[in-house]
Design a protein around this motif. Structure first.
Motif, PDB file in Angstrom:
ATOM      1  N   MET A   1       0.849  -1.199   0.000  1.00  0.00           N
ATOM      2  CA  MET A   1       0.000   0.000   0.000  1.00  0.00           C
ATOM      3  C   MET A   1       0.879   1.242   0.000  1.00  0.00           C
ATOM      4  SD  MET A   1      -2.935   1.212   2.772  1.00  0.00           S
ATOM      5  CE  MET A   1      -3.982  -0.203   2.432  1.00  0.00           C
ATOM      6  N   ASN A   2       0.433   2.266  -0.698  1.00  0.00           N
ATOM      7  CA  ASN A   2       1.138   3.541  -0.721  1.00  0.00           C
ATOM      8  C   ASN A   2       1.293   4.080   0.707  1.00  0.00           C
ATOM      9  OD1 ASN A   2       1.304   6.542  -0.759  1.00  0.00           O
ATOM     10  ND2 ASN A   2       1.334   6.220  -2.972  1.00  0.00           N
ATOM     11  N   PRO A   3       2.502   4.513   1.106  1.00  0.00           N
ATOM     12  CA  PRO A   3       2.729   4.994   2.473  1.00  0.00           C
ATOM     13  C   PRO A   3       1.805   6.141   2.878  1.00  0.00           C
ATOM     14  CG  PRO A   3       4.807   4.646   1.350  1.00  0.00           C
ATOM     15  CD  PRO A   3       3.745   4.487   0.322  1.00  0.00           C
ATOM     16  N   LEU A   4       1.503   7.036   1.926  1.00  0.00           N
ATOM     17  CA  LEU A   4       0.629   8.159   2.253  1.00  0.00           C
ATOM     18  C   LEU A   4      -0.800   7.696   2.540  1.00  0.00           C
ATOM     19  CD1 LEU A   4       1.823  10.862  -0.321  1.00  0.00           C
ATOM     20  CD2 LEU A   4       2.144  10.880   2.168  1.00  0.00           C
ATOM     21  N   LYS A   8      -2.767   7.963   6.105  1.00  0.00           N
ATOM     22  CA  LYS A   8      -4.099   8.557   6.226  1.00  0.00           C
ATOM     23  C   LYS A   8      -5.045   7.606   6.944  1.00  0.00           C
ATOM     24  CE  LYS A   8      -7.820  10.694   3.560  1.00  0.00           C
ATOM     25  NZ  LYS A   8      -8.276  11.133   2.206  1.00  0.00           N
ATOM     26  N   ASN A   9      -4.990   6.324   6.592  1.00  0.00           N
ATOM     27  CA  ASN A   9      -5.834   5.324   7.261  1.00  0.00           C
ATOM     28  C   ASN A   9      -5.490   5.231   8.745  1.00  0.00           C
ATOM     29  OD1 ASN A   9      -7.162   4.721   4.888  1.00  0.00           O
ATOM     30  ND2 ASN A   9      -5.861   2.975   4.374  1.00  0.00           N
ATOM     31  N   ALA A  10      -4.195   5.309   9.027  1.00  0.00           N
ATOM     32  CA  ALA A  10      -3.748   5.248  10.425  1.00  0.00           C
ATOM     33  C   ALA A  10      -4.314   6.424  11.218  1.00  0.00           C
ATOM     34  CB  ALA A  10      -2.220   5.258  10.481  1.00  0.00           C
ATOM     35  N   ASN A  17       0.414   1.953  15.441  1.00  0.00           N
ATOM     36  CA  ASN A  17       1.196   0.889  14.793  1.00  0.00           C
ATOM     37  C   ASN A  17       1.247   1.090  13.281  1.00  0.00           C
ATOM     38  OD1 ASN A  17       1.831  -0.500  17.166  1.00  0.00           O
ATOM     39  ND2 ASN A  17      -0.123  -1.613  17.133  1.00  0.00           N
ATOM     40  N   LYS A  18       0.109   1.448  12.690  1.00  0.00           N
ATOM     41  CA  LYS A  18       0.084   1.688  11.249  1.00  0.00           C
ATOM     42  C   LYS A  18       0.871   2.942  10.884  1.00  0.00           C
ATOM     43  CE  LYS A  18      -4.135  -0.752   9.930  1.00  0.00           C
ATOM     44  NZ  LYS A  18      -5.490  -0.638   9.321  1.00  0.00           N
ATOM     45  N   LEU A  19       0.919   3.888  11.799  1.00  0.00           N
ATOM     46  CA  LEU A  19       1.745   5.075  11.581  1.00  0.00           C
ATOM     47  C   LEU A  19       3.189   4.658  11.353  1.00  0.00           C
ATOM     48  CD1 LEU A  19       2.679   8.070  11.767  1.00  0.00           C
ATOM     49  CD2 LEU A  19       2.577   7.833  14.260  1.00  0.00           C
ATOM     50  N   TYR A  20       3.690   3.770  12.206  1.00  0.00           N
ATOM     51  CA  TYR A  20       5.088   3.349  12.072  1.00  0.00           C
ATOM     52  C   TYR A  20       5.286   2.386  10.906  1.00  0.00           C
ATOM     53  CZ  TYR A  20       6.565   5.892  16.166  1.00  0.00           C
ATOM     54  OH  TYR A  20       6.879   6.903  17.036  1.00  0.00           O
ATOM     55  N   GLN A  21       4.217   1.707  10.503  1.00  0.00           N
ATOM     56  CA  GLN A  21       4.318   0.896   9.293  1.00  0.00           C
ATOM     57  C   GLN A  21       4.520   1.795   8.075  1.00  0.00           C
ATOM     58  OE1 GLN A  21       0.948  -1.769   8.899  1.00  0.00           O
ATOM     59  NE2 GLN A  21       1.200  -2.549  10.991  1.00  0.00           N
ATOM     60  N   ALA A  22       3.795   2.925   8.063  1.00  0.00           N
ATOM     61  CA  ALA A  22       3.951   3.877   6.961  1.00  0.00           C
ATOM     62  C   ALA A  22       5.359   4.467   6.962  1.00  0.00           C
ATOM     63  CB  ALA A  22       2.915   4.988   7.089  1.00  0.00           C
ATOM     64  N   LEU A  43      -2.344  14.966  11.281  1.00  0.00           N
ATOM     65  CA  LEU A  43      -2.695  15.604  12.551  1.00  0.00           C
ATOM     66  C   LEU A  43      -4.068  16.264  12.473  1.00  0.00           C
ATOM     67  CD1 LEU A  43      -1.762  16.147  15.396  1.00  0.00           C
ATOM     68  CD2 LEU A  43      -0.525  18.160  14.578  1.00  0.00           C
ATOM     69  N   HIS A  44      -4.400  16.886  11.348  1.00  0.00           N
ATOM     70  CA  HIS A  44      -5.744  17.436  11.160  1.00  0.00           C
ATOM     71  C   HIS A  44      -6.797  16.334  11.313  1.00  0.00           C
ATOM     72  CE1 HIS A  44      -3.596  20.803   9.120  1.00  0.00           C
ATOM     73  NE2 HIS A  44      -4.634  21.518   9.510  1.00  0.00           N
ATOM     74  N   ILE A  45      -6.522  15.202  10.664  1.00  0.00           N
ATOM     75  CA  ILE A  45      -7.486  14.086  10.684  1.00  0.00           C
ATOM     76  C   ILE A  45      -7.642  13.547  12.105  1.00  0.00           C
ATOM     77  CG2 ILE A  45      -7.916  11.737   9.864  1.00  0.00           C
ATOM     78  CD1 ILE A  45      -6.353  12.494   7.301  1.00  0.00           C
ATOM     79  N   ALA A  46      -6.540  13.355  12.782  1.00  0.00           N
ATOM     80  CA  ALA A  46      -6.579  12.788  14.137  1.00  0.00           C
ATOM     81  C   ALA A  46      -7.282  13.724  15.119  1.00  0.00           C
ATOM     82  CB  ALA A  46      -5.160  12.487  14.620  1.00  0.00           C
ATOM     83  N   THR A  47      -7.006  15.044  15.024  1.00  0.00           N
ATOM     84  CA  THR A  47      -7.641  15.975  15.959  1.00  0.00           C
ATOM     85  C   THR A  47      -9.140  16.091  15.716  1.00  0.00           C
ATOM     86  OG1 THR A  47      -7.028  17.828  14.497  1.00  0.00           O
ATOM     87  CG2 THR A  47      -5.562  17.359  16.348  1.00  0.00           C
ATOM     88  N   SER A  48      -9.559  15.971  14.460  1.00  0.00           N
ATOM     89  CA  SER A  48     -10.989  16.061  14.159  1.00  0.00           C
ATOM     90  C   SER A  48     -11.757  14.869  14.721  1.00  0.00           C
ATOM     91  CB  SER A  48     -11.213  16.151  12.650  1.00  0.00           C
ATOM     92  OG  SER A  48     -10.911  14.920  12.003  1.00  0.00           O
TER      93      SER A  48
END
Length: 342
Positions: A1-4, A8-10, A17-22, A43-48
């Motif tokens: 899968m594309n890292p970006l 985003k999914n993470a 864990n998926k953050l560090y996989q990316a 960070l925008h996605i996580a804070t929302s």
């Protein structure tokens, strides 16, 4: 899968864990957002979505993303506020208090946002961790006070005035007067705005501050001129004239001296002992150190507390207490935050 895409999914799921996989797939995956002027970051996605642990991990790995604006012109802190993620907001400002003053779309800061939405509890916390934010202005030159008056948010306006009045940093008197009388792009002070909005409660609150009741707009109009032009509210007019308001040379529609006498009203609240000490300390701009101010404030608080106890239990019983003090406690429980400006 594309890292970006993986990243985003993470962020959407708050999955560290998926953050560090990316990151394992592309060690520069977070750098991608630094190279883009405006972007919805993880960070925008996580804070929302309220994923606090994930958001804090991103901030630790890439602090610059905490102030990155998305395509709509908002920072992650703005996004958290817009989605009512209060717990997230608290953790963000604990990690980086300067986020309170990040300017987003049209120069709006998170402080402006909470004032606009009457978030008094968050407002007080923002002022405590980032006192400088009280002097921030929007692109239209509006301070938080202007915004509070426009929205009719009396509680927020009074919280701002209280903060300005009870701060005791060096040159505090100057900055208190400067902020209260700040003019927006139209030359309107917050009092001009309150009168235009026909909000007599806000006007009365402002008259207790160091407001210049005869300040002129860019067109040369005073607040008394605006009353005549906009709403002709007799109660508002009486309140302003009693406070010393006058017509400008641009517009004198009637003889102020011909107005019938009005009931004398005092807008100045009875100062407490602690208020007087704070005022004294504010006046000492250069001849007193911060350490000395701290010591004097502690002494003043102790004396005020002792005075309060004496009022509650005076020698000979309550009958001998001065009844004139019953409506004004000599000690304020309000927390004062030193503000280092200049």
């Amino acid at each position: 899968m594309n890292p970006l895409i993986l990243l985003k999914n993470a962020a959407q799921n708050g999955d560290v864990n998926k953050l560090y996989q990316a990151i394992a797939k592309d060690s520069n995956v977070l750098e991608h957002y630094d190279k883009t002027s405006f972007a919805e970051t993880p960070l925008h996605i996580a804070t929302s979505r309220g994923h606090i642990n994930f958001a804090l991990e991103i901030m630790r790995l890439k602090p610059s993303l905490s102030k990155k604006l998305d395509e709509q012109g908002w920072s992650p802190m703005h996004v958290a506020l817009q989605h009512n993620q209060t717990s997230m907001v608290h953790r963000l400002i604990e990690t980086d208090p300067t986020l309170v003053g990040v300017k987003g779309r049209e120069g709006f800061t998170p402080l402006h946002y909470v004032v606009q939405n009457d978030g008094v509890n968050l407002l007080r916390e923002f002022l405590a961790v980032s006192p400088h934010s009280v002097i921030d202005t929007t692109n239209k030159g509006k301070t938080a006070l202007h915004i509070a008056a426009e929205k009719g948010n009396t509680r927020a306006l009074e919280a701002l005035l209280s903060f300005l009045g009870r701060s005791w940093y060096r040159e505090a008197l100057y900055w208190e007067e400067k902020v209260v009388n700040w003019k927006d792009e139209n030359g309107f002070t917050v009092l001009h705005v309150a009168v235009t909005m026909n909000d007599i409660q806000v006007v009365k609150s402002l008259l207790n501050s160091k407001i210049n009741v005869n300040a002129k707009s860019l067109e040369g109009f005073t607040v008394l001129d605006i009353v005549d032009r906009a709403n002709n509210n007799p109660d508002m007019k009486d309140v302003l004239i009693q406070a010393g308001a006058k017509h400008s040379d641009v517009m004198k529609t009637y003889d102020i001296n011909a107005i019938p006498s009005m009931k004398q009203v005092s807008f100045e609240p009875k100062p407490t002992l602690l208020d007087n000490v704070i005022r004294f300390l504010k006046g000492q701009k250069t001849n007193i150190s911060t350490e000395t101010r701290d010591a004097l404030l502690v002494v003043a608080a102790l004396v005020a507390t002792a005075t309060f106890q004496a009022v509650l239990s005076p020698p000979g019983g309550l009958r001998q207490a001065d009844s004139s003090d019953s409506d004004s406690l000599p000690f304020s429980k309000e927390i004062m935050v030193p503000l280092q400006i200049g």
